[in-house]
Design an enzyme around this catalytic site. Structure first.
Site, PDB file in Angstrom:
ATOM      1  N   LYS A  22       1.456  11.152  -2.122  1.00  0.00           N
ATOM      2  CA  LYS A  22       1.728  10.092  -3.096  1.00  0.00           C
ATOM      3  C   LYS A  22       0.853   8.874  -2.782  1.00  0.00           C
ATOM      4  CE  LYS A  22       5.396   7.268  -2.410  1.00  0.00           C
ATOM      5  NZ  LYS A  22       5.171   5.824  -2.395  1.00  0.00           N
ATOM      6  N   ASN A  23       0.875   8.429  -1.543  1.00  0.00           N
ATOM      7  CA  ASN A  23       0.215   7.164  -1.199  1.00  0.00           C
ATOM      8  C   ASN A  23      -1.301   7.260  -1.181  1.00  0.00           C
ATOM      9  OD1 ASN A  23       2.695   6.031  -1.100  1.00  0.00           O
ATOM     10  ND2 ASN A  23       2.782   5.809   1.131  1.00  0.00           N
ATOM     11  N   CYS A 118      11.056  -5.491  -2.807  1.00  0.00           N
ATOM     12  CA  CYS A 118      11.514  -4.102  -2.708  1.00  0.00           C
ATOM     13  C   CYS A 118      12.782  -4.147  -1.855  1.00  0.00           C
ATOM     14  CB  CYS A 118      10.447  -3.218  -2.096  1.00  0.00           C
ATOM     15  SG  CYS A 118      10.299  -3.461  -0.368  1.00  0.00           S
ATOM     16  N   ARG A 123       7.544  -8.423   0.880  1.00  0.00           N
ATOM     17  CA  ARG A 123       6.277  -7.677   0.761  1.00  0.00           C
ATOM     18  C   ARG A 123       5.266  -8.485  -0.055  1.00  0.00           C
ATOM     19  NH1 ARG A 123       7.286  -1.483  -0.285  1.00  0.00           N
ATOM     20  NH2 ARG A 123       5.096  -1.384   0.274  1.00  0.00           N
ATOM     21  N   ASP A 309       6.654   4.644   7.797  1.00  0.00           N
ATOM     22  CA  ASP A 309       7.301   5.489   6.769  1.00  0.00           C
ATOM     23  C   ASP A 309       8.056   6.660   7.374  1.00  0.00           C
ATOM     24  OD1 ASP A 309       4.680   5.097   4.254  1.00  0.00           O
ATOM     25  OD2 ASP A 309       6.252   3.775   4.985  1.00  0.00           O
ATOM     26  N   ARG A 401      10.883   9.588  -6.468  1.00  0.00           N
ATOM     27  CA  ARG A 401       9.642   8.797  -6.495  1.00  0.00           C
ATOM     28  C   ARG A 401       8.616   9.386  -5.537  1.00  0.00           C
ATOM     29  NH1 ARG A 401      10.162   2.538  -5.750  1.00  0.00           N
ATOM     30  NH2 ARG A 401       7.944   2.989  -5.720  1.00  0.00           N
TER      31      ARG A 401
HETATM   32  C1  EPZ Z   1       1.597   0.890   2.046  1.00  0.00           C
HETATM   33  O1  EPZ Z   1       2.280  -0.247   1.542  1.00  0.00           O
HETATM   34  C2  EPZ Z   1       2.461   2.092   1.681  1.00  0.00           C
HETATM   35  N1  EPZ Z   1       2.601   2.178   0.231  1.00  0.00           N
HETATM   36  C3  EPZ Z   1       3.852   1.950   2.328  1.00  0.00           C
HETATM   37  O2  EPZ Z   1       4.569   3.144   2.040  1.00  0.00           O
HETATM   38  C4  EPZ Z   1       3.679   1.823   3.836  1.00  0.00           C
HETATM   39  O3  EPZ Z   1       4.943   1.599   4.411  1.00  0.00           O
HETATM   40  C5  EPZ Z   1       2.744   0.647   4.151  1.00  0.00           C
HETATM   41  O4  EPZ Z   1       1.477   0.820   3.475  1.00  0.00           O
HETATM   42  C6  EPZ Z   1       2.459   0.519   5.649  1.00  0.00           C
HETATM   43  O5  EPZ Z   1       1.865   1.690   6.114  1.00  0.00           O
HETATM   44  C7  EPZ Z   1       1.635   2.778  -0.472  1.00  0.00           C
HETATM   45  O6  EPZ Z   1       0.645   3.251   0.059  1.00  0.00           O
HETATM   46  C8  EPZ Z   1       1.840   2.851  -1.967  1.00  0.00           C
HETATM   47  P1  EPZ Z   1       0.826  -3.135   3.876  1.00  0.00           P
HETATM   48  P2  EPZ Z   1       1.531  -1.701   1.530  1.00  0.00           P
HETATM   49  O7  EPZ Z   1       0.134  -4.068   2.940  1.00  0.00           O
HETATM   50  O8  EPZ Z   1       0.100  -1.506   1.262  1.00  0.00           O
HETATM   51  C9  EPZ Z   1       2.166  -7.427   5.292  1.00  0.00           C
HETATM   52  C10 EPZ Z   1       6.350   4.426   1.198  1.00  0.00           C
HETATM   53  O9  EPZ Z   1       7.502   4.569   1.631  1.00  0.00           O
HETATM   54  N2  EPZ Z   1       1.353  -7.954   4.184  1.00  0.00           N
HETATM   55  O10 EPZ Z   1       0.010  -2.296   4.816  1.00  0.00           O
HETATM   56  O11 EPZ Z   1       2.307  -2.586   0.626  1.00  0.00           O
HETATM   57  C11 EPZ Z   1       3.405  -6.693   4.808  1.00  0.00           C
HETATM   58  O12 EPZ Z   1       4.450  -7.609   4.547  1.00  0.00           O
HETATM   59  C12 EPZ Z   1       5.719   3.055   1.169  1.00  0.00           C
HETATM   60  O13 EPZ Z   1       5.627   5.365   0.773  1.00  0.00           O
HETATM   61  C13 EPZ Z   1       1.190  -9.333   4.062  1.00  0.00           C
HETATM   62  O14 EPZ Z   1       1.711 -10.108   4.856  1.00  0.00           O
HETATM   63  O15 EPZ Z   1       1.758  -2.156   3.042  1.00  0.00           O
HETATM   64  C14 EPZ Z   1       3.695  -5.768   5.964  1.00  0.00           C
HETATM   65  O16 EPZ Z   1       4.425  -6.466   6.947  1.00  0.00           O
HETATM   66  C15 EPZ Z   1       6.695   1.981   1.610  1.00  0.00           C
HETATM   67  N3  EPZ Z   1       0.445  -9.810   3.027  1.00  0.00           N
HETATM   68  C16 EPZ Z   1       2.310  -5.428   6.513  1.00  0.00           C
HETATM   69  O17 EPZ Z   1       1.416  -6.405   5.960  1.00  0.00           O
HETATM   70  C17 EPZ Z   1      -0.170  -8.979   2.121  1.00  0.00           C
HETATM   71  O18 EPZ Z   1      -0.867  -9.477   1.206  1.00  0.00           O
HETATM   72  C18 EPZ Z   1       1.802  -4.061   6.112  1.00  0.00           C
HETATM   73  O19 EPZ Z   1       1.904  -3.980   4.702  1.00  0.00           O
HETATM   74  C19 EPZ Z   1       0.008  -7.588   2.264  1.00  0.00           C
HETATM   75  C20 EPZ Z   1       0.766  -7.095   3.311  1.00  0.00           C
END
Ligand code: EPZ
Length: 422
Positions: A22-23, A118, A123, A309, A401
């Site tokens: 998915k991701n 979420c 996030r 995850d 999902r």
């Molecule tokens: C991706 O989300 C995945 N989703 C998530 O999987 C996964 O948990 C996550 O990466 C971490 O591996 C998809 O790929 C669709 P991040 P993403 O930006 O990109 C902070 C699932 O269950 N951050 O790497 O949203 C954030 O708060 C989902 O399949 C900022 O501070 O995750 C977090 O603490 C859930 N500012 C950290 O970075 C930003 O602008 C990592 O988030 C962006 C992120």
């Protein structure tokens, strides 16, 4: 709304095929908008998030055709004439925010709704927006929408360091830069396989990206990208989920097929500490469980560390381990909504800030529990598989999902899961 009614405990014996990721699929779909001709993606899973993103992409006038029998997707951006991603769609699936990068790449402008929150926290997307501004894109906010624009066809680019390293921000900035930024460097870029696969697809389309798989990506714009045929990767989180499920019941023997073990990072090394038998082939993983499993404490990290995850699923497994263990999430600090639900089944978990302490081995007893988000939901299904008696997992739309044919795959290897309307 549907629920799962699960009779346990049942060992899992047999073979489970792994579906497309998915991701990893979502950024590939966004990248298809950058081609001058149609792109055909294969190994695309039949999941609600994919259907939602199809609708978001179709909203722009792009032609999207999903073939559910072949699990293939054809995206033809020739008709793209509307650089808009509306709130009522983006709020359903956060990764729709990738439309910001894709539309900047395709059209040099975008009006994209900010994603909602979420189940487990705010996030933010501040890094996405700061990165685009550093690149030279004008970013404005108005009534929950981000407006992106450029004064010319290209921007000079520059250098941007992600802190923390964000998967989504890395993906979005790559999508925006490959056709628009003369020279853009992303430091502390995410190294998840999903990012590497996106870069490989863009390279095949004609993009100029250096440092793929490392923490520093250098992008130089190209004028045109061509549509291609490209295959998605198998889902590494689904693979890890079923590996953990295989260790839950002492008499389980599971073979996972269609895997990509190389995408699991350090996870197999951690898994090996459980004391169960595991054989990893090129595209298969065989696991024979054990009478007793060892308590193994984990800390989530960015790739190749333990994936956030998989932390909920690991916590469920640790309820069946002989001893005390801890699960600490250093990526998200409040992703523990499954804990009170597991405790309703008789588990003994206690949360302190971003760490949960698990007392094992605790026999679990069936009860009704509530799903709250995708990975928490699957951790409750797994608990239901080893709980004595009947468990009811409510609001399984969260599962639909992200896990293709979950109850079908598990029932084929001995589980007893019935989907009923609530
Ligand atoms: C991706 O989300 C995945 N989703 C998530 O999987 C996964 O948990 C996550 O990466 C971490 O591996 C998809 O790929 C669709 P991040 P993403 O930006 O990109 C902070 C699932 O269950 N951050 O790497 O949203 C954030 O708060 C989902 O399949 C900022 O501070 O995750 C977090 O603490 C859930 N500012 C950290 O970075 C930003 O602008 C990592 O988030 C962006 C992120």
């Amino acid at each position: 709304m549907d629920k799962f009614v699960i009779e346990g405990p049942t060992p899992l014996i047999g073979t489970i095929p792994i579906s497309g990721s998915k991701n990893a699929a979502l950024p590939l779909m966004a990248a298809a908008l950058l081609g001058n001709t149609p792109t055909r993606l294969s190994l695309i899973p039949r999941l609600q998030d994919i259907y939602t993103f199809n609708n978001v992409i179709a909203e722009t006038g792009t032609d999207v055709h999903f073939n559910g029998v072949e699990n293939s997707l054809i995206i033809d951006p020739a008709g793209l004439n509307n650089t808009y991603a509306p709130y009522d769609l983006v709020r359903k699936m956060r990764a729709s925010f990738y439309m910001l990068g894709a539309l900047i790449g395709h059209s040099g402008e975008a009006k994209v709704s900010l994603p909602g929150g979420c189940a487990w926290g705010p996030r933010p997307v501040d890094l996405h927006l700061q990165g685009f501004e550093k690149m030279g894109i004008q970013i404005k906010h108005d009534q929950g929408y981000v407006y992106a624009s450029m004064s010319g066809e290209f921007v000079d680019g520059g250098e941007f360091t992600l802190e923390p390293s964000s998967v989504g921000a890395t993906i979005n900035l790559i999508l925006g830069a490959v056709k628009r930024a003369r020279h853009f460097v992303i430091k502390n870029a995410a190294k998840e396989p999903d990012v590497v696969l996106l870069c490989r697809m863009l390279q095949k389309m004609g993009a100029d990206i250096e440092g793929i798989g490392t923490g520093t990506l250098t992008i130089r714009k190209v004028d045109n990208l061509r549509g291609i045929e490209f295959s998605n990767d198998p889902d590494r989180i689904e693979t890890g989920t079923y590996m953990i499920a295989a260790a839950l019941h002492p008499r389980s023997e599971l073979t996972l097929t269609g895997c990509k073990p190389d995408d699991l990072g350090n996870f197999p090394q951690t898994f090996n500490k459980l004391g169960v038998d595991i054989e990893i082939g090129d595209s298969t993983i065989f696991i024979r469980s054990a009478e007793k499993i060892n308590p193994v404490s984990i800390k989530t990290k960015t790739y190749p560390g333990f994936p956030t995850d998989l932390q909920a699923q690991w916590a469920t497994l640790m309820t069946q381990a002989n001893g005390i263990s801890t699960v600490t999430d250093t990526v998200y600090f409040d992703r523990f909504s499954y804990v009170p639900e597991l405790n309703r089944l008789g588990a003994n978990l206690r949360v302190d800030k971003n760490k949960v302490t698990i007392h094992g081995k605790t026999p679990l007893k069936g009860a009704a529990v509530m799903s709250t988000d995708l990975r928490a939901s699957v951790s409750l299904v797994m608990a239901g598989l080893v709980a004595e008696g009947t468990s009811e997992i409510l609001r399984v739309y969260h599962l639909d999902r992200g896990y293709e044919k979950l109850e079908d795959k598990l029932n084929r290897v001995g589980a007893s899961i019935k989907r009923e309307s609530q």
